[in-house]
Scaffold this motif. Structure first.
Motif, PDB file in Angstrom:
ATOM      1  N   HIS A   1       9.735   4.295  14.031  1.00  0.00           N
ATOM      2  CA  HIS A   1       9.991   3.947  12.508  1.00  0.00           C
ATOM      3  C   HIS A   1       9.350   4.678  11.583  1.00  0.00           C
ATOM      4  O   HIS A   1       8.020   4.981  11.777  1.00  0.00           O
ATOM      5  N   ASN A   2       9.725   5.158  10.617  1.00  0.00           N
ATOM      6  CA  ASN A   2       9.258   6.017   9.449  1.00  0.00           C
ATOM      7  C   ASN A   2       9.739   5.429   8.181  1.00  0.00           C
ATOM      8  O   ASN A   2      10.638   4.842   7.981  1.00  0.00           O
ATOM      9  N   ASP A   3       8.522   5.853   7.387  1.00  0.00           N
ATOM     10  CA  ASP A   3       8.628   5.453   6.032  1.00  0.00           C
ATOM     11  C   ASP A   3       9.429   6.675   5.296  1.00  0.00           C
ATOM     12  O   ASP A   3      10.032   7.470   6.010  1.00  0.00           O
ATOM     13  N   ASN A   4       9.151   6.828   4.183  1.00  0.00           N
ATOM     14  CA  ASN A   4       9.846   8.362   3.419  1.00  0.00           C
ATOM     15  C   ASN A   4       9.290   9.274   4.311  1.00  0.00           C
ATOM     16  O   ASN A   4      10.057  10.384   4.657  1.00  0.00           O
ATOM     17  N   PHE A   5       8.018   9.555   4.434  1.00  0.00           N
ATOM     18  CA  PHE A   5       7.241  10.992   4.953  1.00  0.00           C
ATOM     19  C   PHE A   5       6.419  10.480   6.041  1.00  0.00           C
ATOM     20  O   PHE A   5       6.198  11.539   6.642  1.00  0.00           O
ATOM     21  N   ALA A   6       6.277   9.362   6.371  1.00  0.00           N
ATOM     22  CA  ALA A   6       5.085   9.194   7.455  1.00  0.00           C
ATOM     23  C   ALA A   6       5.469   7.776   8.073  1.00  0.00           C
ATOM     24  O   ALA A   6       6.300   7.028   7.394  1.00  0.00           O
ATOM     25  N   PRO A   7       4.911   7.476   9.409  1.00  0.00           N
ATOM     26  CA  PRO A   7       5.261   6.201   9.927  1.00  0.00           C
ATOM     27  C   PRO A   7       4.528   5.109   9.117  1.00  0.00           C
ATOM     28  O   PRO A   7       5.055   4.009   9.100  1.00  0.00           O
ATOM     29  N   ASN A   8       3.642   5.351   8.274  1.00  0.00           N
ATOM     30  CA  ASN A   8       3.042   4.338   7.513  1.00  0.00           C
ATOM     31  C   ASN A   8       2.465   4.761   6.232  1.00  0.00           C
ATOM     32  O   ASN A   8       1.504   5.435   6.446  1.00  0.00           O
ATOM     33  N   GLU A   9       3.160   4.511   5.109  1.00  0.00           N
ATOM     34  CA  GLU A   9       2.539   5.278   4.034  1.00  0.00           C
ATOM     35  C   GLU A   9       2.406   4.265   2.934  1.00  0.00           C
ATOM     36  O   GLU A   9       3.082   3.210   2.948  1.00  0.00           O
ATOM     37  N   VAL A  10       1.746   4.741   1.654  1.00  0.00           N
ATOM     38  CA  VAL A  10       1.705   3.969   0.537  1.00  0.00           C
ATOM     39  C   VAL A  10       1.574   4.931  -0.724  1.00  0.00           C
ATOM     40  O   VAL A  10       0.931   5.996  -0.745  1.00  0.00           O
ATOM     41  N   SER A  11       2.449   4.853  -1.461  1.00  0.00           N
ATOM     42  CA  SER A  11       1.978   5.627  -2.910  1.00  0.00           C
ATOM     43  C   SER A  11       1.521   4.816  -3.785  1.00  0.00           C
ATOM     44  O   SER A  11       1.439   3.609  -3.942  1.00  0.00           O
ATOM     45  N   ILE A  12       0.502   5.544  -4.487  1.00  0.00           N
ATOM     46  CA  ILE A  12      -0.308   5.121  -5.566  1.00  0.00           C
ATOM     47  C   ILE A  12       0.138   5.511  -7.041  1.00  0.00           C
ATOM     48  O   ILE A  12       0.133   6.827  -7.014  1.00  0.00           O
ATOM     49  N   LEU A  13       0.672   4.725  -7.802  1.00  0.00           N
ATOM     50  CA  LEU A  13       1.040   5.328  -9.106  1.00  0.00           C
ATOM     51  C   LEU A  13       0.677   4.396 -10.030  1.00  0.00           C
ATOM     52  O   LEU A  13       0.058   3.193 -10.150  1.00  0.00           O
ATOM     53  N   GLY A  14       0.700   4.783 -11.551  1.00  0.00           N
ATOM     54  CA  GLY A  14       0.353   3.832 -12.523  1.00  0.00           C
ATOM     55  C   GLY A  14      -0.766   4.535 -13.526  1.00  0.00           C
ATOM     56  O   GLY A  14      -1.105   3.942 -14.506  1.00  0.00           O
TER      57      GLY A  14
ATOM     58  N   ASP B   1       4.711  16.350  10.709  1.00  0.00           N
ATOM     59  CA  ASP B   1       3.218  16.702   9.970  1.00  0.00           C
ATOM     60  C   ASP B   1       2.364  15.469  10.204  1.00  0.00           C
ATOM     61  O   ASP B   1       1.119  15.545  10.503  1.00  0.00           O
ATOM     62  N   PHE B   2       2.877  14.630   9.709  1.00  0.00           N
ATOM     63  CA  PHE B   2       2.069  13.262   9.565  1.00  0.00           C
ATOM     64  C   PHE B   2       2.222  12.220  10.725  1.00  0.00           C
ATOM     65  O   PHE B   2       1.829  10.949  10.732  1.00  0.00           O
ATOM     66  N   SER B   3       2.875  12.615  11.794  1.00  0.00           N
ATOM     67  CA  SER B   3       3.276  11.669  12.780  1.00  0.00           C
ATOM     68  C   SER B   3       2.097  11.275  13.540  1.00  0.00           C
ATOM     69  O   SER B   3       2.103  10.147  14.096  1.00  0.00           O
ATOM     70  N   ASN B   4       0.776  11.949  13.410  1.00  0.00           N
ATOM     71  CA  ASN B   4      -0.241  11.423  14.128  1.00  0.00           C
ATOM     72  C   ASN B   4      -1.357  10.890  13.157  1.00  0.00           C
ATOM     73  O   ASN B   4      -2.276  10.382  13.770  1.00  0.00           O
ATOM     74  N   PHE B   5      -0.922  10.401  12.002  1.00  0.00           N
ATOM     75  CA  PHE B   5      -1.691   9.787  11.082  1.00  0.00           C
ATOM     76  C   PHE B   5      -1.453   8.225  11.045  1.00  0.00           C
ATOM     77  O   PHE B   5      -0.287   7.756  11.117  1.00  0.00           O
ATOM     78  N   ASP B   6      -2.703   7.367  10.745  1.00  0.00           N
ATOM     79  CA  ASP B   6      -2.498   5.994  10.994  1.00  0.00           C
ATOM     80  C   ASP B   6      -1.613   5.512   9.594  1.00  0.00           C
ATOM     81  O   ASP B   6      -1.141   4.435   9.415  1.00  0.00           O
ATOM     82  N   TYR B   7      -2.128   6.291   8.420  1.00  0.00           N
ATOM     83  CA  TYR B   7      -1.785   5.909   7.125  1.00  0.00           C
ATOM     84  C   TYR B   7      -2.010   7.125   6.335  1.00  0.00           C
ATOM     85  O   TYR B   7      -2.947   7.934   6.391  1.00  0.00           O
ATOM     86  N   VAL B   8      -0.869   7.205   5.511  1.00  0.00           N
ATOM     87  CA  VAL B   8      -0.671   8.330   4.438  1.00  0.00           C
ATOM     88  C   VAL B   8      -0.668   7.836   3.155  1.00  0.00           C
ATOM     89  O   VAL B   8       0.403   7.009   2.690  1.00  0.00           O
ATOM     90  N   PHE B   9      -1.694   8.487   2.440  1.00  0.00           N
ATOM     91  CA  PHE B   9      -1.677   7.912   0.765  1.00  0.00           C
ATOM     92  C   PHE B   9      -0.905   9.086   0.260  1.00  0.00           C
ATOM     93  O   PHE B   9      -0.944  10.249   0.366  1.00  0.00           O
TER      94      PHE B   9
END
Length: 371
Positions: free
Chosen positions: A15-28, A93-101
């Motif tokens: 299971h992947n989001d756009n770029f990583a298994p678990n991600e969140v974009s911060i905007l605004g 590249d991000f497969s080993n990260f728990d969370y990507v901002f």
């Protein structure tokens, strides 16, 4: 109706989001506020592997003719190289990260944190369609009102949890919960079907506890609420078996085959030639499981290396194992020794390998004596 032709094998994917298994974009809001919030939150979540995905704000950058990897002796790495954003490469590249901002001003994340900043109303309007999975809201000022177009597009937005930018503790705790929600379930894998040349017979069929050892090991894992499968070399793929898809690679192939079946589970791998592994040891490993590491492994106190066949392998271990295979290595212990893993030390006597008929007789007597 004709069956649709497919060129490619339909493999299970992680299971992947756009770029990583678990991600969140911060905007605004502006990029400085976003990176500052990520920095503060990350300090409170330092037990996880975290990454920040941003863009360079330099106006003119020459393409690098030489890719530079600058390692600091204490562990930091600075990379300067050229290349375009590619979601498949980023997932590696991000497969080993728990969370990507993700800096959402530049890249679109599958999930979002919206910062309400009155000065950036036009920027939010431009990205309105990207806000389809808002996790929570952050206000720069507590009195800031929700923009009308936000309420029109997402009528439930006012029901979302909302923090102010200075509530770093609460924001970090919320993100901690989001990471925990995606923690992989654990399944069991009993390794059977080895050559057992020194024993002269299949070690998984030996009887220590009144039944074939493979059944005893499967029950050991199932008694700890793990859905458990046999790893076998050749099979018609019965319901509780996973046949090797990576041929002639021994336990390494069995582990990779389990991940091919379910790359979104962690796999508790247990051999059948360690009959002194008890329920207490299973529970000890489960208790000390660290999903942020590639694996959680047992090591004898007087041993130099961990035991690869009494180990919980996390989903992130799959890509690492395949990278070792690509280099011509099929030893799971080599991967554990050279990766970031959680080690649980126990007395050596609990993890004795039984490899010969003489060792079997001694072990059986010892087990009968302790009943």
């Amino acid at each position: 109706m004709a069956k649709k032709h497919s060129k490619h094998t339909n493999l299970e994917r992680r299971h992947n989001d756009n770029f990583a298994p678990n991600e969140v974009s911060i905007l605004g809001t502006n990029c400085g506020i976003i990176s500052d919030l990520v920095s503060k939150v990350s300090k409170q979540l330092s037990n996880y592997k975290l990454a920040y995905f941003d863009t360079s704000h330099a106006k003119d950058v020459e393409e690098n003719q030489l890719a530079e990897y600058v390692f600091h002796h204490e562990g930091n790495l600075q990379i300067t190289t050229s290349g375009n954003i590619n979601k498949f490469q980023q997932r590696l590249d991000f497969s080993n990260f728990d969370y990507v901002f993700i800096n959402g001003n530049h890249y679109q994340g599958a999930k979002q944190i919206l910062i309400l900043d009155e000065a950036k109303e036009a920027s939010v309007l431009k990205r309105l369609d990207q806000l389809d999975r808002i996790q929570f809201i952050v206000k720069l000022k507590s009195e800031t009102e929700y923009f009308n177009f936000l309420v029109d597009k997402y009528p439930n937005i006012k029901n979302k949890i909302c923090y102010t930018i200075d509530e770093v503790d609460k924001i970090a705790n919320h993100i901690n919960n989001l990471i925990q929600e995606k923690m992989a379930p654990i399944k069991g894998l009993v390794l059977v079907g080895g050559k057992s040349t020194r024993m002269g017979k299949d070690k998984s069929e030996l009887n220590y506890f009144g039944k074939p050892q493979k059944e005893a090991v499967k029950e050991l894992l199932e008694n700890n609420n793990l859905e458990t499968f046999y790893s076998v070399q050749n099979s018609l793929e019965n319901e509780n078996e996973i046949s090797d898809k990576f041929i002639n690679l021994g336990p390494f192939g069995g582990i990779c085959s389990a991940f091919q079946k379910d790359p979104n589970a962690a796999w508790f791998v247990l051999a059948t030639d360690v009959p002194f592994v008890s329920d207490e040891i299973i529970q000890l490993l489960l208790k000390h499981r660290n999903p942020s590491k590639a694996a959680t492994a047992i090591k004898g106190k007087n041993k130099d290396f961990p035991e690869p066949l009494i180990t919980i392998y996390e989903p992130k271990a799959y890509s690492i194992l395949l990278q070792y295979l690509a280099q011509g290595y099929s030893c799971p212990r080599k991967m554990l020794i050279n990766s970031d893993v959680e080690i649980v030390e126990i007395d050596d006597s609990f993890i004795r390998n039984i490899n010969t008929p003489e060792e079997f007789e001694v072990a059986k007597k010892e087990i009968n004596k302790s009943k």
